[in-house]
Design a protein around this motif. Structure first.
Motif, PDB file in Angstrom:
ATOM      1  N   GLN A 149      19.011-125.222  32.217  1.00 45.54           N
ATOM      2  CA  GLN A 149      18.523-125.680  33.523  1.00 45.54           C
ATOM      3  C   GLN A 149      18.023-124.538  34.407  1.00 45.54           C
ATOM      4  O   GLN A 149      18.378-124.415  35.580  1.00 45.54           O
ATOM      5  N   GLY A 150      17.200-123.683  33.831  1.00 47.23           N
ATOM      6  CA  GLY A 150      16.585-122.622  34.598  1.00 47.23           C
ATOM      7  C   GLY A 150      17.359-121.320  34.628  1.00 47.23           C
ATOM      8  O   GLY A 150      16.845-120.304  35.122  1.00 47.23           O
ATOM      9  N   ARG A 151      18.578-121.312  34.114  1.00 46.29           N
ATOM     10  CA  ARG A 151      19.347-120.073  34.052  1.00 46.29           C
ATOM     11  C   ARG A 151      18.864-119.246  32.858  1.00 46.29           C
ATOM     12  O   ARG A 151      18.555-119.806  31.805  1.00 46.29           O
ATOM     13  N   PRO A 152      18.816-117.934  32.987  1.00 46.66           N
ATOM     14  CA  PRO A 152      18.333-117.115  31.867  1.00 46.66           C
ATOM     15  C   PRO A 152      19.206-117.255  30.629  1.00 46.66           C
ATOM     16  O   PRO A 152      20.428-117.367  30.715  1.00 46.66           O
ATOM     17  N   VAL A 153      18.552-117.229  29.476  1.00 52.31           N
ATOM     18  CA  VAL A 153      19.239-117.235  28.177  1.00 52.31           C
ATOM     19  C   VAL A 153      18.814-115.984  27.417  1.00 52.31           C
ATOM     20  O   VAL A 153      17.612-115.676  27.338  1.00 52.31           O
ATOM     21  N   VAL A 154      19.791-115.262  26.879  1.00 53.38           N
ATOM     22  CA  VAL A 154      19.531-114.037  26.127  1.00 53.38           C
ATOM     23  C   VAL A 154      19.856-114.290  24.652  1.00 53.38           C
ATOM     24  O   VAL A 154      20.884-114.882  24.327  1.00 53.38           O
ATOM     25  N   ASP A 155      18.964-113.853  23.782  1.00 50.82           N
ATOM     26  CA  ASP A 155      19.154-113.949  22.326  1.00 50.82           C
ATOM     27  C   ASP A 155      20.146-112.891  21.860  1.00 50.82           C
ATOM     28  O   ASP A 155      19.893-111.696  21.976  1.00 50.82           O
ATOM     29  N   ALA A 195      15.404-112.850  27.316  1.00 52.00           N
ATOM     30  CA  ALA A 195      15.603-111.482  26.846  1.00 52.00           C
ATOM     31  C   ALA A 195      16.271-111.543  25.480  1.00 52.00           C
ATOM     32  O   ALA A 195      16.700-112.607  25.009  1.00 52.00           O
ATOM     33  N   THR A 196      16.381-110.396  24.828  1.00 51.82           N
ATOM     34  CA  THR A 196      17.017-110.312  23.513  1.00 51.82           C
ATOM     35  C   THR A 196      17.816-109.025  23.423  1.00 51.82           C
ATOM     36  O   THR A 196      17.475-108.013  24.051  1.00 51.82           O
TER      37      THR A 196
END
Length: 454
Positions: free
Chosen positions: A154-160, A186-187
């Motif tokens: 829901q719009g919050r950043p997700v990092v790999d 990001a990763t």
């Protein structure tokens, strides 16, 4: 001989199944060089998927336009003792001369819709089957999984965080490209970040804490070395670590951290407790990031419970697409020498002809249906398949830059009907098939003496 883990671009002409080369020689020997159309599509969605996010089809087009058989590749084929010398001489001059139509990168796609179509002399088109399927399969599966996780956040950043459990180093690097397309922020994968211009992000491992005699000493040392970093606080006792962190931040105003990371335990309750401690301790700007066995379902549940988590790190579930790791892609001949061709096997039918997909929107701009037509037909909406190779030449200007493609992909997913954003499988998106395709199919069945499906 040195070990070469990643295939070199010059070796990609050998990244084929053997039967593609034996068929190519057979076509050559028979003088079969008429134009064929091959279509890449899938017949049904994997479990839990309401759409797939097409990815890799324009990437592989660039590679196709550059495929060559150099001396070392010809010698590798000669050692197989299968191929005529005259055929290998012919292969040494191989260039793809055909046309390839593809969906734009990041386009939501549904059963029976071509992700791409190849039109070329039949040997050239046949030869590309496994290379195309490998590239498009991997990136489409990973982009589709990433899209679900991005939607859940829901719009919050997700990092790999998925590299260490992915299926090979090639997948780990190419996966970052798919993640960027789908909206991952990001990763942790430095090579992937460098290759695909996605920010590199990370914190620390528990071993850094364990290697020190004191958790506080470890955290303060890391904070001094990397100002503004995120600190891992759950090695021993999460709540106690955060209380002490507030104390030494008060005593050391020169130290600055941006976030704490929770990696175990009841993430929702811990996030609420830590948020309360940080806010009342005078550090409302310090964010909370969560990781540790996360997937889209856990993220959805955490946010439904109002867990004050600002970002997520997702590893195995993302990198292995663990709930639906494969897509039954098919690469089928649909036309040859101007005649419709099809597969008629039970459960594996294919639709003949060169095709186009038209996507129609409602008055508010949301997608309402697609129409699958023959290439020379028109239907309401926008045509999706566009030529990316013409007469063997890659059309670089037709491929959007990564930022533009990402924005277009996020916009396209947002415009899908609301029910398709659910994590469980909902009502199917409407895809109509034109009557002319059905007529073309009946024509092919009649020519082959096959019973018609109607």
């Amino acid at each position: 001989m040195p070990i070469q883990e990643l295939p070199r671009d010059e070796d990609l002409s050998l990244l084929v199944d053997l039967y593609e080369l034996t068929m190519l020689q057979a076509y050559w020997a028979e003088g079969m060089h008429d134009t064929a159309t091959f279509s890449l599509f899938f017949r049904k969605l994997p479990p839990h998927r309401n759409y797939m996010l097409a990815c890799g089809q324009q990437h592989v087009a660039r590679l196709i336009s550059q495929l060559r058989f150099g001396d070392s590749q010809i010698e590798a084929l000669r050692r197989l003792d299968l191929f005529q010398s005259a055929f290998l001489d012919w292969l040494a001059d191989f260039r793809f001369t055909g046309t390839l139509h593809a969906l734009p990168e990041g386009t939501p796609v549904f059963p029976h819709e071509p992700l791409l179509e190849v039109e070329a002399p039949i040997g050239e088109a046949q030869f590309l089957e496994s290379l195309i399927m490998n590239y498009v399969h991997l990136e489409t599966v990973l982009a589709s999984k990433a899209s679900r996780i991005v939607n859940a956040a829901q719009g919050r950043p997700v990092v790999d965080f998925g590299m260490r459990r992915m299926h090979g180093i090639d997948a780990a690097v190419r996966g970052v490209r798919a993640y960027r397309m789908a909206g991952i922020s990001a990763t942790s994968n430095v090579l992937g970040a460098s290759r695909h211009d996605l920010p590199a992000r990370g914190t620390m491992a528990h071993s850094f804490i364990q290697a020190h005699d004191s958790e506080d000493v470890a955290l303060q040392a890391f904070a001094r070395e990397f100002p503004g970093t995120a600190l891992l606080v759950d090695t021993y006792d999460t709540v106690d670590a955060v209380k002490r962190l507030i104390g030494w931040l008060d005593a050391n105003p020169d130290l600055h951290i941006s976030a704490i990371r929770l990696d175990s335990g009841d993430l929702g309750e811990l996030a609420k407790t830590c948020r309360h401690l940080l806010d009342h301790g005078g550090y409302p700007e310090i964010k909370i990031t969560a990781s540790g066995g996360l997937n889209e379902y856990r993220i959805q549940d955490l946010l439904a419970d109002d867990a004050p988590i600002d970002s997520f790190g997702v590893g195995t579930a993302l990198g292995a697409a663990s709930d639906a790791p494969c897509l039954e892609l098919a690469y089928k001949l649909t036309e040859y020498a101007g005649e419709p061709r099809l597969k008629h096997s039970p459960g594996k039918h294919s639709l003949p002809g060169r095709k186009q997909v038209y996507r129609e929107s409602d008055a508010e701009g949301f997608y309402r249906r697609d129409t699958l037509t023959l290439r020379d037909e028109t239907a309401p909406g926008m045509p999706l398949l566009q030529p990316i190779i013409i007469d063997g030449e890659f059309q670089a200007e037709r491929m959007a830059d990564p930022d533009t493609a990402r924005e277009a992909s996020l916009d396209a997913v947002a415009r899908l009907p609301e029910g398709l954003h659910r994590l469980d499988q909902g009502a199917a998106y409407r895809v109509d098939i034109s009557e002319r395709i059905h007529d073309y199919r009946r024509q092919a069945e009649a020519r082959l003496g096959l019973p018609s499906d109607g």
